[in-house]
Design a protein around this motif. Structure first.
Motif, mmCIF file in Angstrom:
data_model
loop_
_atom_site.group_PDB
_atom_site.id
_atom_site.type_symbol
_atom_site.label_atom_id
_atom_site.label_comp_id
_atom_site.label_asym_id
_atom_site.label_seq_id
_atom_site.Cartn_x
_atom_site.Cartn_y
_atom_site.Cartn_z
ATOM 1 N N LYS A 1 33.779 -2.492 -23.700
ATOM 2 C CA LYS A 1 34.041 -2.342 -22.269
ATOM 3 C C LYS A 1 35.345 -1.597 -22.025
ATOM 4 O O LYS A 1 35.444 -0.793 -21.103
ATOM 5 N N LYS B 1 34.915 2.278 -22.244
ATOM 6 C CA LYS B 1 34.045 2.978 -21.309
ATOM 7 C C LYS B 1 34.888 3.723 -20.291
ATOM 8 O O LYS B 1 36.033 3.370 -20.028
ATOM 9 N N LYS B 2 34.305 4.763 -19.689
ATOM 10 C CA LYS B 2 35.031 5.503 -18.666
ATOM 11 C C LYS B 2 35.209 4.618 -17.438
ATOM 12 O O LYS B 2 34.424 3.712 -17.172
ATOM 13 N N THR C 1 34.797 5.161 -14.250
ATOM 14 C CA THR C 1 33.726 5.174 -13.247
ATOM 15 C C THR C 1 32.562 4.294 -13.671
ATOM 16 O O THR C 1 31.965 3.605 -12.844
ATOM 17 N N VAL C 2 32.252 4.290 -14.963
ATOM 18 C CA VAL C 2 31.160 3.456 -15.463
ATOM 19 C C VAL C 2 31.540 1.981 -15.326
ATOM 20 O O VAL C 2 30.716 1.148 -14.947
ATOM 21 N N ARG C 3 32.792 1.671 -15.581
ATOM 22 C CA ARG C 3 33.237 0.280 -15.467
ATOM 23 C C ARG C 3 33.148 -0.212 -14.030
ATOM 24 O O ARG C 3 32.787 -1.342 -13.764
ATOM 25 N N ARG D 1 31.070 0.788 -11.688
ATOM 26 C CA ARG D 1 29.668 0.586 -11.307
ATOM 27 C C ARG D 1 29.116 -0.710 -11.875
ATOM 28 O O ARG D 1 28.281 -1.359 -11.271
ATOM 29 N N GLN D 2 29.564 -1.082 -13.066
ATOM 30 C CA GLN D 2 29.007 -2.273 -13.711
ATOM 31 C C GLN D 2 29.626 -3.565 -13.187
ATOM 32 O O GLN D 2 29.093 -4.635 -13.409
#
Length: 146
Positions: free
Chosen positions: A122, A125-126, A128-130, A132-133
């Motif tokens: 985690k 991760k980038k 933006t991905v973090r 969203r999740q």
């Protein structure tokens, strides 16, 4: 002669600040600190403590306390020079039984490792991905007991 006249004269601050008076300044500061320390801890330090002879032995290493082996080891021909020295000193390494006692079961270790790898993954991760999740937590009403 009054007691005040017998006391040692103190130098003024401006004189002690001069470059050639630095040693005297440090000496005066050390005396002041020692006097403050004595007055602060006078109730806690007994005469026996003040006059005590050194009762402690300082050891630079913990090897003698743990009965550890001092030096290098070699096994299976990895370093022949050390193995020769080991034969000369008649050193025999401790025999380890087949399986050691386990503090944690294999299943618990697997759970811990998977959780750890997920956490580290985690972090890499980038951003933006973090975002969203990430889930928003909602307030849960407490259940009524009947």
């Amino acid at each position: 002669m009054p007691k005040e006249a017998r006391k040692k004269c103190k130098l003024s601050k401006s004189i002690l600040e001069m470059k050639f008076m630095m040693r005297s300044k440090l000496k005066a500061q050390a005396e002041k600190d020692a006097h403050e320390g004595c007055t602060m801890y006078s109730r806690n330090i007994t005469e026996g403590m003040k006059n005590a002879v050194e009762k402690y032995i300082f050891e630079g290493s913990f090897i003698p306390f743990e009965n550890l082996i001092n030096g290098r080891l070699s096994f299976g021909g990895m370093n022949p020079e050390i193995e020769k020295l080991m034969k000369i000193s008649q050193y025999k390494p401790p025999i380890v039984s087949g399986e050691m006692d386990k503090d944690i079961s294999d299943e618990e270790m697997v759970k811990y490792q998977t959780g750890l790898t997920e956490t580290i993954a985690k972090n890499f991760k980038k951003k933006t991905v973090r975002k969203r999740q990430r889930k928003k937590l909602k307030f849960l009403k407490p259940e009524e007991e009947n």
